[in-house]
Write a protein that holds these residues in place. Structure first.
Motif, PDB file in Angstrom:
ATOM      1  N   ILE A   1       0.861  -1.182   0.000  1.00  0.00           N
ATOM      2  CA  ILE A   1       0.000   0.000   0.000  1.00  0.00           C
ATOM      3  C   ILE A   1       0.899   1.234   0.000  1.00  0.00           C
ATOM      4  O   ILE A   1       1.826   1.333   0.800  1.00  0.00           O
ATOM      5  CB  ILE A   1      -0.912   0.025   1.239  1.00  0.00           C
ATOM      6  CG1 ILE A   1      -1.734  -1.272   1.335  1.00  0.00           C
ATOM      7  CG2 ILE A   1      -1.843   1.221   1.214  1.00  0.00           C
ATOM      8  CD1 ILE A   1      -2.621  -1.347   2.566  1.00  0.00           C
ATOM      9  N   SER A   2       0.618   2.157  -0.886  1.00  0.00           N
ATOM     10  CA  SER A   2       1.376   3.411  -0.887  1.00  0.00           C
ATOM     11  C   SER A   2       0.940   4.263   0.299  1.00  0.00           C
ATOM     12  O   SER A   2      -0.135   4.062   0.876  1.00  0.00           O
ATOM     13  CB  SER A   2       1.143   4.174  -2.186  1.00  0.00           C
ATOM     14  OG  SER A   2      -0.181   4.690  -2.231  1.00  0.00           O
ATOM     15  N   GLU A   3       1.758   5.251   0.644  1.00  0.00           N
ATOM     16  CA  GLU A   3       1.415   6.111   1.781  1.00  0.00           C
ATOM     17  C   GLU A   3       0.143   6.905   1.516  1.00  0.00           C
ATOM     18  O   GLU A   3      -0.673   7.120   2.418  1.00  0.00           O
ATOM     19  CB  GLU A   3       2.579   7.057   2.095  1.00  0.00           C
ATOM     20  CG  GLU A   3       3.756   6.373   2.768  1.00  0.00           C
ATOM     21  CD  GLU A   3       4.712   7.372   3.405  1.00  0.00           C
ATOM     22  OE1 GLU A   3       4.278   8.117   4.315  1.00  0.00           O
ATOM     23  OE2 GLU A   3       5.876   7.409   2.981  1.00  0.00           O
ATOM     24  N   ASP A   4      -0.045   7.364   0.279  1.00  0.00           N
ATOM     25  CA  ASP A   4      -1.267   8.103  -0.048  1.00  0.00           C
ATOM     26  C   ASP A   4      -2.500   7.220   0.112  1.00  0.00           C
ATOM     27  O   ASP A   4      -3.517   7.639   0.678  1.00  0.00           O
ATOM     28  CB  ASP A   4      -1.201   8.638  -1.486  1.00  0.00           C
ATOM     29  CG  ASP A   4      -0.350   9.890  -1.585  1.00  0.00           C
ATOM     30  OD1 ASP A   4       0.085  10.393  -0.526  1.00  0.00           O
ATOM     31  OD2 ASP A   4      -0.106  10.361  -2.709  1.00  0.00           O
ATOM     32  N   THR A   5      -2.423   5.999  -0.412  1.00  0.00           N
ATOM     33  CA  THR A   5      -3.545   5.070  -0.273  1.00  0.00           C
ATOM     34  C   THR A   5      -3.782   4.733   1.193  1.00  0.00           C
ATOM     35  O   THR A   5      -4.925   4.669   1.663  1.00  0.00           O
ATOM     36  CB  THR A   5      -3.293   3.789  -1.084  1.00  0.00           C
ATOM     37  OG1 THR A   5      -3.221   4.114  -2.476  1.00  0.00           O
ATOM     38  CG2 THR A   5      -4.410   2.772  -0.879  1.00  0.00           C
ATOM     39  N   TRP A   6      -2.704   4.517   1.954  1.00  0.00           N
ATOM     40  CA  TRP A   6      -2.812   4.235   3.383  1.00  0.00           C
ATOM     41  C   TRP A   6      -3.539   5.370   4.104  1.00  0.00           C
ATOM     42  O   TRP A   6      -4.438   5.124   4.912  1.00  0.00           O
ATOM     43  CB  TRP A   6      -1.422   4.015   3.982  1.00  0.00           C
ATOM     44  CG  TRP A   6      -1.388   3.986   5.483  1.00  0.00           C
ATOM     45  CD1 TRP A   6      -1.054   5.005   6.323  1.00  0.00           C
ATOM     46  CD2 TRP A   6      -1.705   2.868   6.324  1.00  0.00           C
ATOM     47  NE1 TRP A   6      -1.130   4.601   7.633  1.00  0.00           N
ATOM     48  CE2 TRP A   6      -1.527   3.290   7.662  1.00  0.00           C
ATOM     49  CE3 TRP A   6      -2.108   1.561   6.083  1.00  0.00           C
ATOM     50  CZ2 TRP A   6      -1.757   2.445   8.744  1.00  0.00           C
ATOM     51  CZ3 TRP A   6      -2.330   0.720   7.158  1.00  0.00           C
ATOM     52  CH2 TRP A   6      -2.150   1.160   8.475  1.00  0.00           C
ATOM     53  N   THR A   7      -3.176   6.605   3.803  1.00  0.00           N
ATOM     54  CA  THR A   7      -3.814   7.744   4.451  1.00  0.00           C
ATOM     55  C   THR A   7      -5.301   7.793   4.126  1.00  0.00           C
ATOM     56  O   THR A   7      -6.139   8.079   4.994  1.00  0.00           O
ATOM     57  CB  THR A   7      -3.131   9.056   4.021  1.00  0.00           C
ATOM     58  OG1 THR A   7      -1.729   8.952   4.263  1.00  0.00           O
ATOM     59  CG2 THR A   7      -3.688  10.236   4.781  1.00  0.00           C
ATOM     60  N   GLY A   8      -5.646   7.533   2.876  1.00  0.00           N
ATOM     61  CA  GLY A   8      -7.051   7.501   2.493  1.00  0.00           C
ATOM     62  C   GLY A   8      -7.816   6.407   3.227  1.00  0.00           C
ATOM     63  O   GLY A   8      -8.945   6.620   3.685  1.00  0.00           O
ATOM     64  N   ILE A   9      -7.218   5.227   3.356  1.00  0.00           N
ATOM     65  CA  ILE A   9      -7.867   4.115   4.050  1.00  0.00           C
ATOM     66  C   ILE A   9      -8.038   4.428   5.529  1.00  0.00           C
ATOM     67  O   ILE A   9      -9.087   4.157   6.131  1.00  0.00           O
ATOM     68  CB  ILE A   9      -7.054   2.825   3.844  1.00  0.00           C
ATOM     69  CG1 ILE A   9      -7.234   2.326   2.398  1.00  0.00           C
ATOM     70  CG2 ILE A   9      -7.456   1.741   4.838  1.00  0.00           C
ATOM     71  CD1 ILE A   9      -6.361   1.157   2.027  1.00  0.00           C
ATOM     72  N   ILE A  10      -7.008   5.015   6.148  1.00  0.00           N
ATOM     73  CA  ILE A  10      -7.103   5.358   7.567  1.00  0.00           C
ATOM     74  C   ILE A  10      -8.175   6.426   7.795  1.00  0.00           C
ATOM     75  O   ILE A  10      -8.889   6.413   8.809  1.00  0.00           O
ATOM     76  CB  ILE A  10      -5.738   5.834   8.101  1.00  0.00           C
ATOM     77  CG1 ILE A  10      -4.746   4.673   8.092  1.00  0.00           C
ATOM     78  CG2 ILE A  10      -5.868   6.394   9.511  1.00  0.00           C
ATOM     79  CD1 ILE A  10      -5.187   3.474   8.910  1.00  0.00           C
ATOM     80  N   THR A  11      -8.316   7.364   6.857  1.00  0.00           N
ATOM     81  CA  THR A  11      -9.382   8.361   6.957  1.00  0.00           C
ATOM     82  C   THR A  11     -10.741   7.677   7.055  1.00  0.00           C
ATOM     83  O   THR A  11     -11.590   8.043   7.875  1.00  0.00           O
ATOM     84  CB  THR A  11      -9.361   9.297   5.734  1.00  0.00           C
ATOM     85  OG1 THR A  11      -8.103   9.963   5.678  1.00  0.00           O
ATOM     86  CG2 THR A  11     -10.475  10.329   5.804  1.00  0.00           C
TER      87      THR A  11
END
Length: 826
Positions: free
Chosen positions: A325-335
């Protein structure tokens, strides 16, 4: 002067310049007309300014008229002219399409609604628009970073367009799709290079059913490989979706499945041991339920916090190295997951309770009839015709049911039938009770379309009565406590043992108030930001997990991949087998069994398989292929599946941005794209029309231009179609090839369809854009060069369009939208 907006604009401006201040009504009319011109031309800023000016003039004029009337006749009621409300409505639409702040858009709509008696024409329209726009107010504010770059204006935010459950049968990409020439991929027959670099892309992955089926298939085949081949095997699966919510759900399910598979060495232990069973219950309710018991909700939150919201990106990578998972995708998922853990802190108005959600959920409809009626509606059938046809179908269905039931009731009961019925009802069951029990088991499932081997009558009854999933106690003390008041039958039997239908319904209805009062809304399934947005009304979901999970997930192929498949009631022979089926063939047990196999597949293939989670537009993959190579991610895929993608981007975007991601054809693997079109199928009369609407080509002509061939002899806009790579020396391609003159005509038409599209309904609330734009057209020219067309020929086409004052062309255009198919050789 029809649609000559520039000329009209000039006339209205001249009129405004010379009209006297004394004639405010005429001045207001001119401003209103000029506002309409600006609006039609897409100049929303000026359209809004003139609409404001018009409303202001009319209100000032009305104020003076009211004062004068009051002086003459106190108490006389004078209503505002309709032109005020018309311009207020245009003001709201101009602000919306001009990307103004939400509050600015809502203000004129609320003014209209406050005067519904006067604004009868525009009041309902304002209410509908305001309801549609309300989802913007509930959007998280920090989503700009994750805005995908799809070619459709309706897809500018990954927090909307949320489909929580698919409706097609799961398919493994290793298997041959029906109608396709691309043979199944058999791991044991691949050479070392192919075996060590398999890669699949799942675009619009949704609920992950196709990805999970592929994973189960890969694990099943892997177990039969030699040790040498097992060492060589490598698989990369990219799960892509434009919805952060769906990807967050898929990642959560994958992690829970992995945890479930690690907590039990067999599916049997997963069903009979408390800790893995509790994990399974979380998966059961998270994936299929709209509400869940409080204990299950607490466990869900614990798991999300443990692995996600209380973790760091680095810790997650170390714990789950098989998930990329990329960091951008990770941030979106955590949101998204933060909103699941504390929905009350992330939604306004407040997150709905179970009783607020369940009334809008419809699990009981006949899906086949409803889907057929929806299809007729999309093709223009009126409500009266649809209602009449549905009534006749319902009547025919009930007659058939009665006939089959009567035949069954006159049948002699076999010893096996009596044994099954008495096991469920008790030894003192009457013959009438036993017959009724058997009729319910066989007829309900047979006529309702559910596979009778994998559907429990109690699951069906519980869903019908409560709109919730049947709680199974299993070995869990917490679930036993939850279901302690749920007792059925004269023998006090548990739900798993069954009873007569009347006794079961009575027990369920006694338990139902507890469900409504204490159960918790499933935040993974219910997203208020999408749920409230449905044609101005709260969304109504129609989905029956009791039917659709067995139909969509437990296909015969998938069952063959399982080491411990669900028990088959039709093949039960011994007393022990029959008892096992009656006790364990429930939706909950089959869900747990299925996801245990998913988890074991991940465990067995650790170090062999990577699952990449990619948030955003799939059409951006082609642009990022060089970056992917630098990150050791595949830039080419053996097979690609696209779910609903063509609805929003059109097949043209698929061909020029996704098709280049296909790897080259090899001895054992035929690369292909599987695609379906589900959302807008009612717009097109044929696959040629659908394909032509964005490519300006027929699907057969595409073989010669794009080197891709649809495998089905009669492709359908309603189903999945497979596009396979075509060799340059293919005789059929040669026979279909277009001359330079024909190619030039095609590119002219494609350009004209892009810049001069046929008129659409300008009053439609959904501002649906054409899927193609100038960027797509330029990418097409570049793609043509990559496919072997001469650069100077493509340059000459550009000169036609950019350098010459007049375009001389044989291209003809359709005046209809969507465009109808026109043969490029005509």
């Amino acid at each position: 002067m029809k649609r000559r907006f520039t000329d009209a604009l000039s006339c209205y401006s001249e009129g405004i310049a010379v009209v006297t201040q004394a004639d405010e009504d005429l001045e207001a009319i001119l401003y209103s007309n000029r506002s309409g011109c600006y609006y039609e031309m897409g100049n929303y800023e000026n359209a809004a300014a003139d609409a404001r000016k018009c409303s202001q003039l009319l209100m000032e004029s009305m104020a003076m008229k009211i004062k004068a009337a009051h002086d003459r006749e106190p108490g006389k009621d004078i209503k505002m002219p309709p032109l005020v409300w018309k311009n207020m409505y245009r003001l709201a639409r101009s602000l919306h399409f001009g990307n103004a702040e939400d509050a600015e858009v809502h203000y004129p709509l609320q003014l209209i609604e406050q005067q519904l008696e006067e604004s009868r024409e525009y009041g309902p329209m304002a209410t509908k628009m305001r309801e549609q726009l309300n989802y913007y107010l509930r959007m998280p504010s920090n989503n700009e970073k994750f805005e995908p770059s799809l070619l459709r204006a309706s897809f500018q935010n990954p927090y909307v367009e949320y489909y929580n459950f698919g409706h097609d049968e799961s398919e493994s990409l290793l298997r041959r799709n029906e109608g396709s020439n691309a043979e199944s991929i058999l791991l044991d027959e691949l050479d070392d290079e192919e075996l060590s670099s398999l890669s699949f892309l799942f675009g619009g992955v949704g609920d992950g059913r196709h990805a999970f089926a592929t994973l189960l298939d890969a694990n099943h085949q892997y177990q039969s490989l030699s040790e040498t081949k097992q060492d060589k095997f490598r698989l990369h699966m990219t799960l892509n979706d434009i919805s952060a919510q769906l990807l967050a759900k898929d990642v959560l399910v994958l992690v829970l499945s992995y945890e479930l598979g690690g907590a039990a060495d067999s599916a049997k232990l997963a069903l009979t041991t408390a800790d893995p069973f509790n994990i399974g219950m979380v998966i059961y309710y998270v994936t299929l339920g709209y509400a869940m018991p409080p204990f299950v909700h607490r466990k869900m939150v614990e798991h999300i916090k443990r692995w996600f919201t209380d973790s760091t990106f680095e810790d997650f990578q170390q714990t789950f190295p098989w998930l990329v998972i990329s960091e951008d995708t990770w941030t979106g998922i955590i949101t998204i997951m933060n909103a699941w853990v504390e929905p009350e802190a992330h939604y306004s108005p407040e997150f709905p309770s179970a009783m607020g959600v369940l009334p809008s959920y419809r699990p009981n409809g006949d899906d086949r009839v409803d889907n057929a009626m929806a299809g007729l509606s999309s093709m223009g059938a009126g409500n009266e015709l649809i209602g009449d046809m549905k009534a006749k179908l319902d009547s025919a269905r009930e007659q058939k049911r009665a006939q089959v039931a009567e035949a069954f009731k006159s049948m002699d009961l076999t010893p096996d039938m009596i044994e099954k019925a008495k096991y469920a009802l008790g030894e003192d069951a009457t013959e009438k009770e036993m017959r009724n029990f058997l009729v319910e088991i066989v007829l309900d499932q047979m006529l309702d379309g559910g596979p009778p081997r994998y559907v429990s009558p109690m699951d069906k009854l519980f869903l019908e009565q409560t709109k919730c999933l049947n709680p199974e106690a299993g070995p869990s003390d917490e679930m036993k406590e939850e279901t302690s008041s749920f007792v059925i039958g004269k023998n006090g039997s548990s739900p798993a043992r069954g009873s007569s239908k009347e006794e079961a319904i009575e027990a369920i209805n006694k338990y139902k108030p507890h469900v409504g009062k204490n159960w918790v809304t499933n935040p993974v399934q219910i997203d208020p930001s999408y749920w409230y947005f449905s044609d101005g009304n709260r969304a109504t979901d129609e989905f029956n997990p009791v039917k659709e999970f067995p139909q969509g997930f437990l296909t015969q192929d998938v069952i063959s991949f399982m080491s411990e498949p669900p028990p088959d009631i039709l093949s039960a022979k011994t007393d022990e087998e029959k008892e096992k089926v009656l006790k364990s063939n429930t939706l909950a047990s089959n869900v747990i069994r299925y996801y245990w196999h998913v988890g074991r597949a991940v465990t067995n293939l650790l170090g062999k398989t990577v699952i990449e989670i990619a948030l955003g537009s799939i059409v951006a993959f082609g642009d990022a292929s060089s970056d992917r190579e630098g990150k050791a991610l595949p830039s080419k895929y053996h097979r690609i599946t696209l779910s609903n993608i063509p609805d929003y981007t059109g097949m043209h975007s698929v061909f020029i941005t996704v098709a280049p991601l296909l790897s080259l054809k090899s001895k054992s693997v035929t690369p292909c794209i599987q695609s379906n079109c589900l959302l807008n199928t009612g717009l097109w009369k044929s696959y040629d029309d659908y394909f032509f609407s964005t490519t300006a080509l027929g699907y057969k002509e595409a073989e010669a231009v794009f080197r891709l061939r649809v495998a089905d002899q009669e492709p359908s806009i309603w189903g999945t179609n497979v596009w396979e790579q075509v060799d340059d020396d293919d005789e059929r391609v040669e026979s279909l090839s277009l001359s330079h003159e024909e190619l030039r005509t095609w590119l002219h038409r494609l350009f004209l369809m892009t810049v001069v599209p046929a008129d659409r309904d300008v009053n439609s609330m959904l501002r649906e854009e054409k899927a193609s734009n100038i960027n797509t057209f330029l990418l097409t020219l570049s793609h043509c060069v990559n496919l072997g067309m001469s650069a100077h020929f493509i340059a000459s086409v550009l000169e036609d369009l950019l350098k010459k004052k007049t375009l001389v062309t044989k291209a003809t255009l359709s005046n209809e939208s969507p465009a109808l198919y026109l043969d490029s050789k005509d």
